[in-house]
Motif scaffolding. Structure first.
Motif, mmCIF file in Angstrom:
data_model
loop_
_atom_site.group_PDB
_atom_site.id
_atom_site.type_symbol
_atom_site.label_atom_id
_atom_site.label_comp_id
_atom_site.label_asym_id
_atom_site.label_seq_id
_atom_site.Cartn_x
_atom_site.Cartn_y
_atom_site.Cartn_z
ATOM 1 N N GLY A 7 0.807 -1.215 0.000
ATOM 2 C CA GLY A 7 0.000 0.000 0.000
ATOM 3 C C GLY A 7 0.837 1.260 0.000
ATOM 4 N N GLU A 8 1.933 1.239 0.727
ATOM 5 C CA GLU A 8 2.809 2.410 0.755
ATOM 6 C C GLU A 8 3.429 2.651 -0.610
ATOM 7 O OE1 GLU A 8 6.799 4.015 3.123
ATOM 8 O OE2 GLU A 8 5.643 2.311 3.893
ATOM 9 N N GLY A 11 0.735 3.936 -3.016
ATOM 10 C CA GLY A 11 0.515 5.340 -2.698
ATOM 11 C C GLY A 11 -0.847 5.844 -3.131
ATOM 12 N N GLU A 12 -0.847 6.981 -3.816
ATOM 13 C CA GLU A 12 -2.094 7.637 -4.206
ATOM 14 C C GLU A 12 -2.579 7.245 -5.601
ATOM 15 O OE1 GLU A 12 -3.822 9.545 -2.081
ATOM 16 O OE2 GLU A 12 -2.260 8.963 -0.637
ATOM 17 N N LEU A 13 -1.980 6.204 -6.172
ATOM 18 C CA LEU A 13 -2.409 5.779 -7.507
ATOM 19 C C LEU A 13 -3.899 5.456 -7.517
ATOM 20 C CD1 LEU A 13 -1.887 4.832 -10.432
ATOM 21 C CD2 LEU A 13 -1.336 2.574 -9.488
ATOM 22 N N THR A 14 -4.603 6.045 -8.459
ATOM 23 C CA THR A 14 -6.035 5.781 -8.636
ATOM 24 C C THR A 14 -6.271 5.297 -10.052
ATOM 25 O OG1 THR A 14 -6.693 7.462 -7.021
ATOM 26 C CG2 THR A 14 -8.342 6.786 -8.650
ATOM 27 N N THR A 16 -8.974 4.872 -12.828
ATOM 28 C CA THR A 16 -10.304 5.395 -13.117
ATOM 29 C C THR A 16 -11.171 4.423 -13.899
ATOM 30 O OG1 THR A 16 -9.440 6.527 -15.078
ATOM 31 C CG2 THR A 16 -9.537 7.797 -13.013
ATOM 32 N N HIS A 46 -9.484 -1.130 -3.500
ATOM 33 C CA HIS A 46 -8.133 -0.988 -4.049
ATOM 34 C C HIS A 46 -7.967 0.324 -4.825
ATOM 35 C CE1 HIS A 46 -8.167 -5.330 -3.207
ATOM 36 N NE2 HIS A 46 -6.866 -5.193 -3.080
ATOM 37 N N GLY A 47 -8.873 1.253 -4.636
ATOM 38 C CA GLY A 47 -8.740 2.541 -5.293
ATOM 39 C C GLY A 47 -9.068 2.528 -6.765
ATOM 40 N N LYS A 49 -11.862 3.057 -9.448
ATOM 41 C CA LYS A 49 -13.126 3.788 -9.425
ATOM 42 C C LYS A 49 -14.216 3.161 -10.266
ATOM 43 C CE LYS A 49 -11.438 6.912 -6.724
ATOM 44 N NZ LYS A 49 -11.858 6.935 -5.300
ATOM 45 N N ALA A 222 2.379 1.482 -10.308
ATOM 46 C CA ALA A 222 2.782 2.561 -9.407
ATOM 47 C C ALA A 222 4.296 2.705 -9.328
ATOM 48 C CB ALA A 222 2.210 2.311 -8.015
#
Length: 244
Positions: A7-8, A11-14, A16, A46-47, A49, A222
């Protein structure tokens, strides 16, 4: 020893739009729950969308009812892009099903050649490929890219090869050099330089949720050497361009 923290690194990978999502179940094997709520819940955790969702029921048992279930889910949820599934064992019926789905707004069809026992050289594959290309549909297809590129060659088709393995990446790149509509999922491109070897506009993030672990392709994307704008394209921009 420090514990590995995926997870670290992610990071902020999204993402879509995930191009490879399934609902339903395989009758002959154990597997995770295939109901839409649990599948989409896994994506969200898992981010991811939204997903391009296809039906195992349509692939294995009944095209019409399986596709209608996916279409119904797509009308009630913003995180679903419905993908029509056809049965290559019934090429005439497959074309009729494509013709039924297009007026309903379906922009992509999915092929399951391995599950249906269909080989790349079967006339049914070329028949469906021509119909899809003629209607401007994007095709999401399983199967070994070293064989399944052939039925789509010369048609000007947009095709996403969902099972491209990094061992076969060279074959994909050679085929894609002459076919601007050829793209590949990232799912099995987990070698150190695989993502960086493919033009970013030909890559689409795919996880095959819930039958594959989404963390693996997320982690590889990522930690890739791609530029931020390239990662955004792979993580959904390219899929939106192809699927509308």
């Amino acid at each position: 020893m420090t514990a590995f923290d995926a997870g670290e690194l992610i990071g902020e990978l999204t993402v879509t739009l995930d191009v490879d999502v399934l609902v339903g179940a395989y009758a002959d094997r154990d597997g995770p729950p295939g109901d839409p709520a649990s599948v989409l819940g896994t994506l969200g955790a898992h981010g991811i969308k939204a997903g391009a969702v296809a039906s195992l029921r349509a692939a294995l048992f009944d095209m019409r009812t399986g596709n209608d279930e996916v279409l119904a889910t797509g009308t009630t949820r913003d995180d679903v892009v419905p993908v029509g599934t056809v049965d290559l064992r019934d090429p005439l019926g497959a074309v009729r099903e494509i013709e039924r789905l297009v007026p309903k707004g379906v922009r992509a069809i999915r092929l399951f050649p391995d599950e249906q026992g269909v080989e790349a050289g079967f006339p049914s594959v070329r028949h469906v490929a021509r119909k899809a290309a003629g209607l401007g549909l994007t095709v999401l297809t399983g199967g070994d890219v070293r064989r399944f590129w052939q039925p789509f060659a010369g048609l000007g088709a947009n095709v996403v090869f969902l099972d491209t393995h990094f061992y076969h990446l060279g074959d994909f790149l050679v085929a894609a050099a002459d076919e601007p509509g050829f793209h590949t999922s990232t799912r099995l491109l987990n070698s150190p330089d695989a993502l960086e070897t493919v033009p970013a506009d030909r890559l689409l993030y795919g996880s095959r949720t819930p039958h594959y672990e989404p963390v693996v392709p997320l982690l590889r994307l990522a930690t890739s050497g791609l530029k931020p704008e390239e990662i955004a394209a792979v993580a959904g921009g390219n899929a939106r361009r192809l699927l509308g």
